[in-house]
Motif scaffolding. Structure first.
Motif, mmCIF file in Angstrom:
data_model
loop_
_atom_site.group_PDB
_atom_site.id
_atom_site.type_symbol
_atom_site.label_atom_id
_atom_site.label_comp_id
_atom_site.label_asym_id
_atom_site.label_seq_id
_atom_site.Cartn_x
_atom_site.Cartn_y
_atom_site.Cartn_z
ATOM 1 N N ASP A 1 0.865 -1.178 0.000
ATOM 2 C CA ASP A 1 0.000 0.000 0.000
ATOM 3 C C ASP A 1 0.903 1.230 0.000
ATOM 4 O O ASP A 1 1.582 1.502 0.985
ATOM 5 C CB ASP A 1 -0.921 0.012 1.224
ATOM 6 C CG ASP A 1 -1.862 1.205 1.199
ATOM 7 O OD1 ASP A 1 -2.363 1.538 0.103
ATOM 8 O OD2 ASP A 1 -2.079 1.821 2.257
ATOM 9 N N THR A 2 0.900 1.962 -1.083
ATOM 10 C CA THR A 2 1.815 3.105 -1.210
ATOM 11 C C THR A 2 1.372 4.303 -0.377
ATOM 12 O O THR A 2 2.165 5.200 -0.128
ATOM 13 C CB THR A 2 1.918 3.551 -2.677
ATOM 14 O OG1 THR A 2 0.612 3.869 -3.169
ATOM 15 C CG2 THR A 2 2.534 2.462 -3.539
ATOM 16 N N GLU A 3 0.085 4.350 0.021
ATOM 17 C CA GLU A 3 -0.522 5.544 0.645
ATOM 18 C C GLU A 3 -0.566 6.680 -0.368
ATOM 19 O O GLU A 3 -1.605 7.165 -0.749
ATOM 20 C CB GLU A 3 0.236 5.979 1.905
ATOM 21 C CG GLU A 3 0.314 4.929 2.995
ATOM 22 C CD GLU A 3 -0.998 4.705 3.712
ATOM 23 O OE1 GLU A 3 -1.962 5.450 3.450
ATOM 24 O OE2 GLU A 3 -1.074 3.781 4.536
ATOM 25 N N ASP A 4 0.595 7.167 -0.755
ATOM 26 C CA ASP A 4 0.776 7.990 -1.941
ATOM 27 C C ASP A 4 2.171 7.660 -2.446
ATOM 28 O O ASP A 4 2.931 6.955 -1.784
ATOM 29 C CB ASP A 4 0.623 9.487 -1.644
ATOM 30 C CG ASP A 4 1.609 9.993 -0.595
ATOM 31 O OD1 ASP A 4 2.684 9.393 -0.434
ATOM 32 O OD2 ASP A 4 1.307 11.001 0.065
ATOM 33 N N LEU A 5 2.517 8.101 -3.632
ATOM 34 C CA LEU A 5 3.874 7.868 -4.109
ATOM 35 C C LEU A 5 4.804 8.823 -3.366
ATOM 36 O O LEU A 5 4.827 10.023 -3.623
ATOM 37 C CB LEU A 5 3.964 8.087 -5.615
ATOM 38 C CG LEU A 5 3.319 7.009 -6.498
ATOM 39 C CD1 LEU A 5 3.465 7.371 -7.970
ATOM 40 C CD2 LEU A 5 3.918 5.629 -6.225
ATOM 41 N N HIS A 6 5.563 8.296 -2.422
ATOM 42 C CA HIS A 6 6.433 9.139 -1.605
ATOM 43 C C HIS A 6 7.483 9.839 -2.449
ATOM 44 O O HIS A 6 7.866 10.971 -2.170
ATOM 45 C CB HIS A 6 7.101 8.284 -0.524
ATOM 46 C CG HIS A 6 6.217 7.995 0.645
ATOM 47 N ND1 HIS A 6 4.870 7.795 0.504
ATOM 48 C CD2 HIS A 6 6.475 7.897 1.971
ATOM 49 C CE1 HIS A 6 4.332 7.565 1.693
ATOM 50 N NE2 HIS A 6 5.285 7.622 2.597
ATOM 51 N N SER A 7 7.943 9.146 -3.488
ATOM 52 C CA SER A 7 8.945 9.762 -4.363
ATOM 53 C C SER A 7 8.372 10.966 -5.096
ATOM 54 O O SER A 7 9.056 11.975 -5.279
ATOM 55 C CB SER A 7 9.459 8.731 -5.373
ATOM 56 O OG SER A 7 8.385 8.189 -6.128
ATOM 57 N N LEU A 8 7.117 10.883 -5.481
ATOM 58 C CA LEU A 8 6.475 12.001 -6.167
ATOM 59 C C LEU A 8 6.345 13.197 -5.233
ATOM 60 O O LEU A 8 6.664 14.338 -5.610
ATOM 61 C CB LEU A 8 5.089 11.563 -6.665
ATOM 62 C CG LEU A 8 4.238 12.624 -7.359
ATOM 63 C CD1 LEU A 8 4.922 13.140 -8.621
ATOM 64 C CD2 LEU A 8 2.846 12.060 -7.699
ATOM 65 N N ARG A 9 5.910 12.938 -4.016
ATOM 66 C CA ARG A 9 5.806 14.025 -3.036
ATOM 67 C C ARG A 9 7.178 14.639 -2.746
ATOM 68 O O ARG A 9 7.331 15.855 -2.666
ATOM 69 C CB ARG A 9 5.188 13.506 -1.743
ATOM 70 C CG ARG A 9 4.946 14.619 -0.755
ATOM 71 C CD ARG A 9 4.583 14.218 0.641
ATOM 72 N NE ARG A 9 4.067 12.894 0.855
ATOM 73 C CZ ARG A 9 4.395 12.169 1.913
ATOM 74 N NH1 ARG A 9 5.289 12.621 2.781
ATOM 75 N NH2 ARG A 9 3.865 10.990 2.100
ATOM 76 N N HIS A 10 8.180 13.766 -2.608
ATOM 77 C CA HIS A 10 9.541 14.221 -2.311
ATOM 78 C C HIS A 10 10.091 15.113 -3.422
ATOM 79 O O HIS A 10 10.616 16.207 -3.149
ATOM 80 C CB HIS A 10 10.443 12.998 -2.125
ATOM 81 C CG HIS A 10 11.899 13.298 -2.122
ATOM 82 N ND1 HIS A 10 12.534 13.919 -1.070
ATOM 83 C CD2 HIS A 10 12.860 13.073 -3.068
ATOM 84 C CE1 HIS A 10 13.813 14.060 -1.352
ATOM 85 N NE2 HIS A 10 14.033 13.558 -2.551
ATOM 86 N N VAL A 11 9.975 14.678 -4.665
ATOM 87 C CA VAL A 11 10.533 15.450 -5.785
ATOM 88 C C VAL A 11 9.774 16.749 -5.974
ATOM 89 O O VAL A 11 10.374 17.801 -6.255
ATOM 90 C CB VAL A 11 10.531 14.601 -7.073
ATOM 91 C CG1 VAL A 11 10.964 15.439 -8.272
ATOM 92 C CG2 VAL A 11 11.448 13.399 -6.914
ATOM 93 N N ARG A 12 8.469 16.698 -5.801
ATOM 94 C CA ARG A 12 7.694 17.941 -5.910
ATOM 95 C C ARG A 12 8.104 18.951 -4.844
ATOM 96 O O ARG A 12 8.187 20.151 -5.102
ATOM 97 C CB ARG A 12 6.196 17.640 -5.796
ATOM 98 C CG ARG A 12 5.585 17.163 -7.100
ATOM 99 C CD ARG A 12 4.117 16.867 -6.932
ATOM 100 N NE ARG A 12 3.460 16.683 -8.211
ATOM 101 C CZ ARG A 12 2.257 16.162 -8.364
ATOM 102 N NH1 ARG A 12 1.566 15.788 -7.283
ATOM 103 N NH2 ARG A 12 1.726 16.025 -9.556
ATOM 104 N N GLU A 13 8.368 18.467 -3.640
ATOM 105 C CA GLU A 13 8.811 19.369 -2.581
ATOM 106 C C GLU A 13 10.166 19.987 -2.924
ATOM 107 O O GLU A 13 10.382 21.190 -2.714
ATOM 108 C CB GLU A 13 8.897 18.622 -1.253
ATOM 109 C CG GLU A 13 9.323 19.504 -0.091
ATOM 110 C CD GLU A 13 9.355 18.779 1.236
ATOM 111 O OE1 GLU A 13 9.740 19.409 2.247
ATOM 112 O OE2 GLU A 13 8.995 17.583 1.281
ATOM 113 N N GLN A 14 11.069 19.170 -3.456
ATOM 114 C CA GLN A 14 12.373 19.689 -3.832
ATOM 115 C C GLN A 14 12.257 20.730 -4.937
ATOM 116 O O GLN A 14 12.931 21.769 -4.912
ATOM 117 C CB GLN A 14 13.283 18.538 -4.296
ATOM 118 C CG GLN A 14 13.564 17.490 -3.237
ATOM 119 C CD GLN A 14 14.101 18.087 -1.950
ATOM 120 O OE1 GLN A 14 15.077 18.836 -1.958
ATOM 121 N NE2 GLN A 14 13.450 17.767 -0.838
#
Length: 401
Positions: free
Chosen positions: A100-113
């Motif tokens: 269960d990804t919850e959300d794509l953590h990598s997507l959230r991380h890169v968007r924040e960066q």
């Protein structure tokens, strides 16, 4: 890794929804975590579930899972699969492995960066990030990955080209809204609301945006309205923003999201980065509260259906839409109905639970073929098991020393 806190986070609510599906099917459920419990951790014994405290990089886990011998394993986010997935593959090879990804953590991380650098987000930047590679590898190593957002499903299938047999779109699962829902009327409601946990960077930024940019525009036009900020684990910098003089009220944790949401007139969610779908906006729909959010906030949440309020990225337009909803009864009621339509069409628990169960049964009946066809997953499982296994054993020996 944390013990679920459904009263604190949308992720906790999500996990409880998934566990409820298995409970209804008569599964014996064991919750295992290497994290420490908090005073807000859910009491799983109240539901008849077993719990276990486990250790990372420790062979005692191998003994634990062999004795447990599960039919299905559900990993809460890719970091958990990274740590324990190879051990299940080695000790319980027949168990169905679900991520269960919850959300794509990598997507959230890169968007924040990208947001911090003030540069546009691109899929190229996302694909280049190491966290993306780790998360995608985790998806491939599992038999099924639960994707919460339709945008993220499209990203994985169209950009990464992951076979759809490995993915299942499964958003939040909630009860349908009936006509007899006891919602407060337009006249009975007052004030604006924002809800978001303080351990989530997009929420921190959203409160700052409300405080410095959006709320000054709204309060100028609505001198009697207040904005109420709720959220568990709010950092000191947000708590210090509490200002009765400017009607910007920071309350912190609430005992009931539904209780505070159903009395508010409009929910505000100016999210400028992030991923997944937003529990706060589902809660607004469930309680008949129109919302104003951004493209990021509404991403993957409404398909071709109208939003239950407005989607605006420009702060001035965001504030204007909030004021318009707050003061115009007909538009407010229309938005409320749109929220009801969204819940009943896209998030109805009965339909989504059935889809989830059908996928599990189908996979259990054809798991050998399914894994053979997932050659990339087998390749990554082989390489990852070897690398992670010996790294873990090295850490274990080091800890003993």
């Amino acid at each position: 890794m944390v013990w679920p806190e459904p009263a604190s986070t949308a992720a906790g609510v999500r996990m409880m929804q998934l566990l409820d599906v298995f409970k209804k099917q008569g599964y014996a459920i064991t919750i295992a975590s290497a994290a420490s419990k908090s005073e807000f951790s859910f009491d799983f014994s109240s539901l008849g579930f077993h719990t276990a405290d486990i250790k990372m990089n420790d062979s005692s886990f191998d003994v634990f899972v062999k004795e447990l011998n599960p039919n299905v394993v559900l990993f809460d986010r890719f970091l958990t699969e990274e740590q324990f997935g190879w051990r299940f593959a080695e000790n319980c090879p027949d168990a169905l492995r679900i991520l269960d990804t919850e959300d794509l953590h990598s997507l959230r991380h890169v968007r924040e960066q990208c947001f911090k650098k003030n540069v546009p987000f691109t899929t190229e930047a996302w694909l280049a990030d190491d966290k993306t590679k780790r998360e995608i590898a985790s998806i491939y190593r599992c038999d099924l990955c639960l994707i919460i957002s339709s945008y993220e499903l499209q990203l994985l299938t169209d950009v990464v080209k992951i076979d759809e047999s490995l993915l299942l779109l499964l958003p939040f699962m909630v009860d349908e809204i009936r006509e007899e829902s006891n919602w407060k009327t337009f006249e009975e409601r007052t004030d604006f609301i924002f809800i978001g946990g303080g351990k989530h960077a997009p929420n921190i930024d959203a409160v700052k945006c409300l405080k410095t940019i959006i709320w000054p525009l709204i309060k100028k036009e609505l001198p009697d309205a207040k904005l109420h900020i709720y959220g568990a684990y709010l950092p000191q910098q947000l708590l210090e923003m509490n200002s009765p003089a400017t009607r910007f009220l920071v309350h912190g944790r609430t005992e009931s999201v539904d209780e505070v949401m159903r009395t508010a007139k409009v929910c505000l969610a100016p999210l400028r980065f992030g991923a997944g779908i937003k529990g706060k906006l589902i809660a607004a729909m469930q309680n008949g509260t129109p919302s104003v959010t951004t493209t990021i906030g509404a991403e993957g949440m409404h398909g071709i259906l109208d939003w239950n309020g407005a989607i605006k990225n420009d702060p001035a337009e965001f504030a204007a839409a909030a004021i318009q909803l707050y003061t115009t009864k007909q538009n407010w009621q229309t938005a409320q109905e749109q929220g009801k339509t969204l819940v009943n069409t896209l998030y109805a628990k009965t339909n989504l639970e059935q889809v989830f169960l059908e996928n599990i049964i189908e996979l259990q009946q054809s798991i050998a073929t399914h894994r053979t066809q997932n050659f990339t997953g087998a390749l990554l499982q082989h390489q990852t098991m070897t690398a992670t296994k010996f790294m873990s054993k090295w850490i274990e020996e080091k800890n003993r020393g």
